[in-house]
Enzyme design. Structure first.
Site, PDB file in Angstrom:
ATOM      1  N   CYS A   2       0.863  -1.174   0.000  1.00 28.91           N
ATOM      2  CA  CYS A   2       0.000   0.000   0.000  1.00 28.91           C
ATOM      3  C   CYS A   2       0.899   1.224   0.000  1.00 28.91           C
ATOM      4  O   CYS A   2       2.108   1.132   0.200  1.00 28.91           O
ATOM      5  CB  CYS A   2      -0.897   0.024   1.236  1.00 28.91           C
ATOM      6  SG  CYS A   2      -2.085  -1.344   1.328  1.00 28.91           S
ATOM      7  N   GLY A  28      -1.031   0.833  -4.785  1.00 28.48           N
ATOM      8  CA  GLY A  28      -2.369   0.352  -4.463  1.00 28.48           C
ATOM      9  C   GLY A  28      -3.428   1.046  -5.281  1.00 28.48           C
ATOM     10  O   GLY A  28      -3.493   2.275  -5.294  1.00 28.48           O
ATOM     11  N   ASN A 101       0.976  -0.040   5.695  1.00 28.50           N
ATOM     12  CA  ASN A 101       1.494  -0.806   4.553  1.00 28.50           C
ATOM     13  C   ASN A 101       2.205  -2.032   5.101  1.00 28.50           C
ATOM     14  O   ASN A 101       3.121  -1.919   5.911  1.00 28.50           O
ATOM     15  CB  ASN A 101       2.476   0.046   3.739  1.00 28.50           C
ATOM     16  CG  ASN A 101       3.141  -0.750   2.628  1.00 28.50           C
ATOM     17  OD1 ASN A 101       2.555  -1.677   2.075  1.00 28.50           O
ATOM     18  ND2 ASN A 101       4.373  -0.391   2.298  1.00 28.50           N
ATOM     19  N   GLY A 102       1.794  -3.214   4.675  1.00 26.22           N
ATOM     20  CA  GLY A 102       2.409  -4.436   5.151  1.00 26.22           C
ATOM     21  C   GLY A 102       1.363  -5.480   5.466  1.00 26.22           C
ATOM     22  O   GLY A 102       0.238  -5.435   4.958  1.00 26.22           O
ATOM     23  N   TYR A 260      10.203  -4.797  -8.394  1.00 24.42           N
ATOM     24  CA  TYR A 260       8.943  -4.455  -9.051  1.00 24.42           C
ATOM     25  C   TYR A 260       8.139  -3.354  -8.383  1.00 24.42           C
ATOM     26  O   TYR A 260       7.624  -2.452  -9.050  1.00 24.42           O
ATOM     27  CB  TYR A 260       8.065  -5.717  -9.136  1.00 24.42           C
ATOM     28  CG  TYR A 260       6.669  -5.485  -9.674  1.00 24.42           C
ATOM     29  CD1 TYR A 260       6.443  -5.413 -11.046  1.00 24.42           C
ATOM     30  CD2 TYR A 260       5.582  -5.350  -8.814  1.00 24.42           C
ATOM     31  CE1 TYR A 260       5.159  -5.200 -11.548  1.00 24.42           C
ATOM     32  CE2 TYR A 260       4.298  -5.139  -9.312  1.00 24.42           C
ATOM     33  CZ  TYR A 260       4.096  -5.064 -10.671  1.00 24.42           C
ATOM     34  OH  TYR A 260       2.850  -4.850 -11.158  1.00 24.42           O
TER      35      TYR A 260
END
Length: 505
Positions: A2, A28, A101-102, A260
């Site tokens: 995210c 995201g 995020n995670g 990526y």
């Protein structure tokens, strides 16, 4: 993955947070949200969709205040309806909003603890809501006997206890109404988080974000990364304190960020993502020359966009022509984070179109950043053959993805990974390549570590099955794989279509 953003400034932050979210949108595309604070009042707008679609002018006008946080969501834990959009908010103590995020690997256990021990009710299946309630409970413990006031030490004590309870990967921005902004990172630093400052007319403004590119956009000076296990508390006036709140820390960033996930113009843990990808291409080219000195490759063609940097360096090192053979439709999202396999298959044809003259009669080497499920690679190779290629070779800038990722990337069901249980030759046959070349894991690690020699450990779990947090059990992996399979997601999505009520916007 995210994207998270938090800003304390000396003027309205709504537009700044919006702009920052647009440059971390690649992290995201499922939902977006912003919450701001003005005079102990909070204003929230969140919904499903891209940043540009969630926020209209009328929403932006309502997001008042000089402090706020934003979030661009990519679903890994929880569902994908709009009730899972972040930031999440609880009104006790003080009023706390949080974006994450995670992925927590003990979210289920924590959910039971929160209900039975902490007396807190959760409204979603999101591990981010779990994280918020753990933080809120621990902050309440810190200030319970202090007459309702809050100091930086109270925040650091709360984060210290949170680290003791929460396992997994988390880069967090949180806002405490009337007091300031909090940012913290898990003790392994798996997911990225950076901090920057800017001198404005009214004083110092402070920003935290998932990637440094957000700082560049808003003219903040990058101070560096939030360290593993570190917490930062920013007051409403822009002053901040920072402290490492975990007794044992190690810098173990996720390799897939460099392969990526991250933008090439970002700097993560002092490593320039662009340069790391150049080194990936260089090492892959060296491997090709070493293992296949008598190759018959005519041209190197990247799969846009992420692999361009690696492909160009590979071609330069090998003395080969580099050509753009695929044209990308800019109005299609990133295929890797499409929610279902059927949607991914459909989107590849919509996303890419081959330029026949670059393929006709040639032996082409296609270069991609990685191969995850294999179906995208399969379709692209078929497109190259239909465009007239004599032979199609395929190179991956990453090693085979064989194992579950449980730290916030949506590829954890091994049954959906083309490399799981297959040899490299079998993978080549599955995707239809005449020859397949994977980056060696040690070369990938070296390509990243060259940018920061202090990175002694990395999270390479999706490549080698080793989980740096040391708390991932076979039971969890089995349960997680079932939750993450496309058929399970599709079933959940269908049921959620009837549950989108009582959502606070």
């Amino acid at each position: 993955m995210c994207g998270v953003v938090g800003i304390v400034a000396h003027g309205p932050v709504n537009q700044q947070i919006y702009d920052a979210l647009t440059v971390v949108q690649h992290r995201g595309q499922d939902a977006a949200g912003i919450m701001t604070c003005e005079n102990r009042k909070v204003f929230l707008r969140k919904d499903s969709g891209l940043v540009r679609d969630v926020f209209a002018e009328r929403h932006m006008l309502q997001l008042r205040g000089n402090m706020g946080i934003g979030h661009a969501r990519y679903p890994t834990a929880g569902g994908d309806n709009r009730s899972e959009a972040q930031p999440f908010y609880v009104n006790s103590p003080f009023g706390i909003a949080l974006g994450h995020n995670g992925n927590l690997v003990n979210a289920e256990e924590l959910s039971h603890e929160l209900f039975q021990g902490d007396l807190r009710q959760l409204n979603t299946g999101s591990d981010s809501e779990v994280l918020l309630n753990v933080f809120a409970h621990e902050l309440m413990v810190s200030v319970r006997n202090k007459g309702g006031s809050l100091q930086a030490d109270d925040v650091f004590e709360a984060v210290t206890r949170l680290h003791q309870r929460c396992n997994g990967a988390y880069a967090v921005v949180a806002m405490i109404v009337g007091y300031g902004l909090v940012a913290f990172r898990d003790p392994c630093g798996i997911r990225p988080l950076v901090i920057g400052v800017r001198e404005d007319a009214g004083g110092q403004s402070v920003m935290v974000a998932s990637e440094s590119v957000a700082m560049d956009l808003l003219d903040f000076t990058l101070l560096g990364d939030v360290a593993p296990g570190e917490a930062i508390f920013v007051s409403t006036t822009g002053e901040f304190e920072r402290r490492v709140c975990a007794p044992r820390t190690q810098l173990a960033p996720c390799l897939f960020e460099y392969v990526y996930l991250a933008r090439p113009d970002s700097i993560i843990d002092e490593v320039a993502v662009y340069k790391s990808r150049l080194r990936m291409g260089e090492k892959l080219g060296e491997q090709l020359l070493r293992e296949w000195p008598d190759h018959d490759i005519d041209v190197v063609i990247p799969i846009p966009d992420t692999s361009r940097t690696s492909a160009l360096q590979l071609a330069n090192l090998m003395g080969l022509k580099y050509r753009e053979g695929f044209i990308k439709n800019r109005y299609i999202g990133r295929t890797f984070i499409m929610p279902g396999q059927a949607e991914r298959r459909k989107s590849v044809k919509q996303k890419l179109n081959a330029i026949d003259l670059e393929f006709r009669g040639k032996n082409v080497l296609l270069v991609d950043d990685s191969i995850v499920r294999g179906t995208t690679s399969q379709q692209i190779i078929q497109m190259a053959r239909e465009a007239g290629a004599k032979k199609v070779y395929f190179a991956s800038a990453a090693p085979p993805v064989r194992y579950a990722n449980v730290y916030g990337i949506d590829m954890p069901a091994p049954s959906e990974l083309v490399a799981n249980g297959r040899s490299e030759q079998e993978i080549a046959e599955f995707i239809g390549a005449d020859r397949l070349i994977f980056q060696k894991l040690e070369d990938l690690i070296a390509a990243v570590r060259e940018g920061n020699s202090r990175i002694h450990t990395v999270d390479a779990s999706c490549f080698d099955g080793r989980y740096v947090t040391g708390d991932v059990t076979e039971e969890f992996l089995s349960r997680n794989a079932g939750d993450r399979e496309d058929k399970a997601k599709n079933k959940a999505r269908e049921s959620l279509d009837y549950a989108e009520v009582n959502v606070y916007h």
